[in-house]
Motif scaffolding. Structure first.
Motif, mmCIF file in Angstrom:
data_model
loop_
_atom_site.group_PDB
_atom_site.id
_atom_site.type_symbol
_atom_site.label_atom_id
_atom_site.label_comp_id
_atom_site.label_asym_id
_atom_site.label_seq_id
_atom_site.Cartn_x
_atom_site.Cartn_y
_atom_site.Cartn_z
ATOM 1 N N ARG A 250 0.818 -1.209 0.000
ATOM 2 C CA ARG A 250 0.000 0.000 0.000
ATOM 3 C C ARG A 250 0.850 1.256 0.000
ATOM 4 O O ARG A 250 0.442 2.299 -0.502
ATOM 5 N N PHE A 251 2.054 1.182 0.564
ATOM 6 C CA PHE A 251 2.940 2.340 0.587
ATOM 7 C C PHE A 251 3.484 2.656 -0.806
ATOM 8 O O PHE A 251 3.862 3.787 -1.088
ATOM 9 N N PHE A 252 3.547 1.638 -1.663
ATOM 10 C CA PHE A 252 4.215 1.783 -2.946
ATOM 11 C C PHE A 252 3.254 1.913 -4.121
ATOM 12 O O PHE A 252 3.705 2.096 -5.248
ATOM 13 N N HIS B 111 6.154 5.799 -10.970
ATOM 14 C CA HIS B 111 7.424 6.156 -10.338
ATOM 15 C C HIS B 111 8.528 6.451 -11.339
ATOM 16 O O HIS B 111 9.498 7.144 -11.001
ATOM 17 N N ASP B 112 8.415 5.940 -12.568
ATOM 18 C CA ASP B 112 9.426 6.221 -13.587
ATOM 19 C C ASP B 112 9.076 7.442 -14.429
ATOM 20 O O ASP B 112 9.763 7.758 -15.397
ATOM 21 N N TYR C 298 5.650 6.234 -1.963
ATOM 22 C CA TYR C 298 7.069 5.888 -1.902
ATOM 23 C C TYR C 298 7.437 4.978 -3.055
ATOM 24 O O TYR C 298 6.645 4.142 -3.487
ATOM 25 N N ARG C 299 8.646 5.148 -3.569
ATOM 26 C CA ARG C 299 9.187 4.256 -4.600
ATOM 27 C C ARG C 299 10.262 3.383 -3.958
ATOM 28 O O ARG C 299 10.981 3.824 -3.055
ATOM 29 N N VAL C 300 10.348 2.148 -4.416
ATOM 30 C CA VAL C 300 11.330 1.221 -3.850
ATOM 31 C C VAL C 300 12.732 1.736 -4.115
ATOM 32 O O VAL C 300 13.108 2.034 -5.253
ATOM 33 N N PHE D 167 14.728 -6.123 5.080
ATOM 34 C CA PHE D 167 13.961 -4.884 5.013
ATOM 35 C C PHE D 167 13.777 -4.438 3.566
ATOM 36 O O PHE D 167 14.473 -4.872 2.654
ATOM 37 N N VAL D 168 12.812 -3.543 3.395
ATOM 38 C CA VAL D 168 12.622 -2.795 2.154
ATOM 39 C C VAL D 168 12.615 -1.325 2.518
ATOM 40 O O VAL D 168 11.985 -0.925 3.507
ATOM 41 N N GLU D 169 13.313 -0.513 1.745
ATOM 42 C CA GLU D 169 13.296 0.925 1.975
ATOM 43 C C GLU D 169 12.691 1.631 0.776
ATOM 44 O O GLU D 169 12.885 1.229 -0.367
ATOM 45 N N GLY D 170 11.940 2.687 1.071
ATOM 46 C CA GLY D 170 11.352 3.499 0.029
ATOM 47 C C GLY D 170 11.708 4.956 0.211
ATOM 48 O O GLY D 170 11.913 5.426 1.347
ATOM 49 N N ALA D 171 11.802 5.674 -0.903
ATOM 50 C CA ALA D 171 12.072 7.103 -0.884
ATOM 51 C C ALA D 171 10.813 7.857 -1.285
ATOM 52 O O ALA D 171 10.031 7.392 -2.118
#
Length: 269
Positions: A62-64, A114-115, A216-218, A226-230
């Motif tokens: 859902r964040f992405f 995101h692109d 957020y994008r991966v 973990f996974v981080e998003g910006a």
């Protein structure tokens, strides 16, 4: 159906006016507030950011990504990618004489992936085509389940209009959400036509190379950890105020409690 209410709250708080410029330094898990990183504990690692269903899978993507509809903090359906949701007994939701239905979703303009590529109704038609082909089920949801099994045809008369013909009456036809998560046609169509079902399920797109529509994008994915998003500058509700997101995976309740007590995370599913 209130399982997304806290996600809606996080996105509402986290999005809005531009935040401070990123320093470029890696976020600190030990002090998430100092690095403007929201740390979220999920029970399990998602196998696909394009899939619905399962513990740790409904919440993380859902964040992405964004969907046509989401539920607010009170559980009420609200338009997200759609300008407004179809309403029964209007031109946007018609009951046909043969027992079928038609719904029309008008999309918000100027939404981008995101692109940077524009999001259009053609992406939703492509999503329906992928869902329709049951051999490509595992990465996008449960094969043969509603709403996919009830959607007879999907068309895009123009870039901002998505029309669905339904085989029969379906009360949730005006609330397409997590069970119909959009896929980027420009990124996936060629591979969809060429690869085997096994290769399709294993494409990097579903994990570390995911292209979505969310806040957020991966940015980084360490399998099993973990996974981080910006923060995505062009998110449809504005750039998130919280610069970074970190999803960490924990199944041990004691480890979860210790992490929260140490203030190394903000929220646990």
């Amino acid at each position: 159906m209130r399982r997304f209410s806290w996600i809606a709250l996080v996105l509402a708080v986290g999005c809005g006016a531009p935040a401070a410029t990123q320093t470029g330094q890696a976020p600190s898990q030990d002090n998430p507030q100092a690095s403007r990183t929201f740390v979220f504990i999920a029970r399990s690692e998602p196998t696909s950011l394009g899939r619905s269903g399962g513990v740790g899978i409904d919440t993380s993507p859902r964040f992405f990504n964004a969907t046509l509809m989401m539920r607010d903090g009170s559980g009420t359906a609200q338009p997200e990618l759609a300008e407004k949701l179809p309403q029964l007994n209007t031109d946007s939701w018609r009951l046909l004489p043969d027992g079928r239905m038609e719904t029309i979703y008008r999309l918000k303009p100027n939404v981008v992936w995101h692109d940077g590529e524009p999001f259009t109704a053609d992406d939703l038609v492509f999503t329906w085509q992928v869902h329709r082909d049951l051999k490509y089920g595992p990465t996008v949801g449960a094969p043969g389940a509603p709403p996919d099994s009830l959607m007879d045809q999907a068309t895009a008369p123009d870039p901002l209009t998505f029309v669905v013909q339904w085989r029969q009456l379906y009360p949730k036809a005006g609330e397409l959400s997590e069970d119909f998560r959009p896929l980027p046609r420009h990124s996936l169509e060629a591979q969809y036509q060429q690869v085997s079902p096994e290769d399709w399920d294993n494409l990097p797109f579903w994990t570390r190379s995911y292209v979505g529509l969310g806040a957020y994008r991966v940015d980084q994915w360490e399998p099993g950890t973990f996974v981080e998003g910006a923060a995505f500058d062009r998110f449809l509700f504005g750039r998130p105020k919280i610069e970074r997101l970190r999803l960490i995976f924990m199944q041990d309740p004691n480890a979860v409690a210790a992490t929260l007590l140490a203030e190394a995370a903000h929220l646990v599913a």
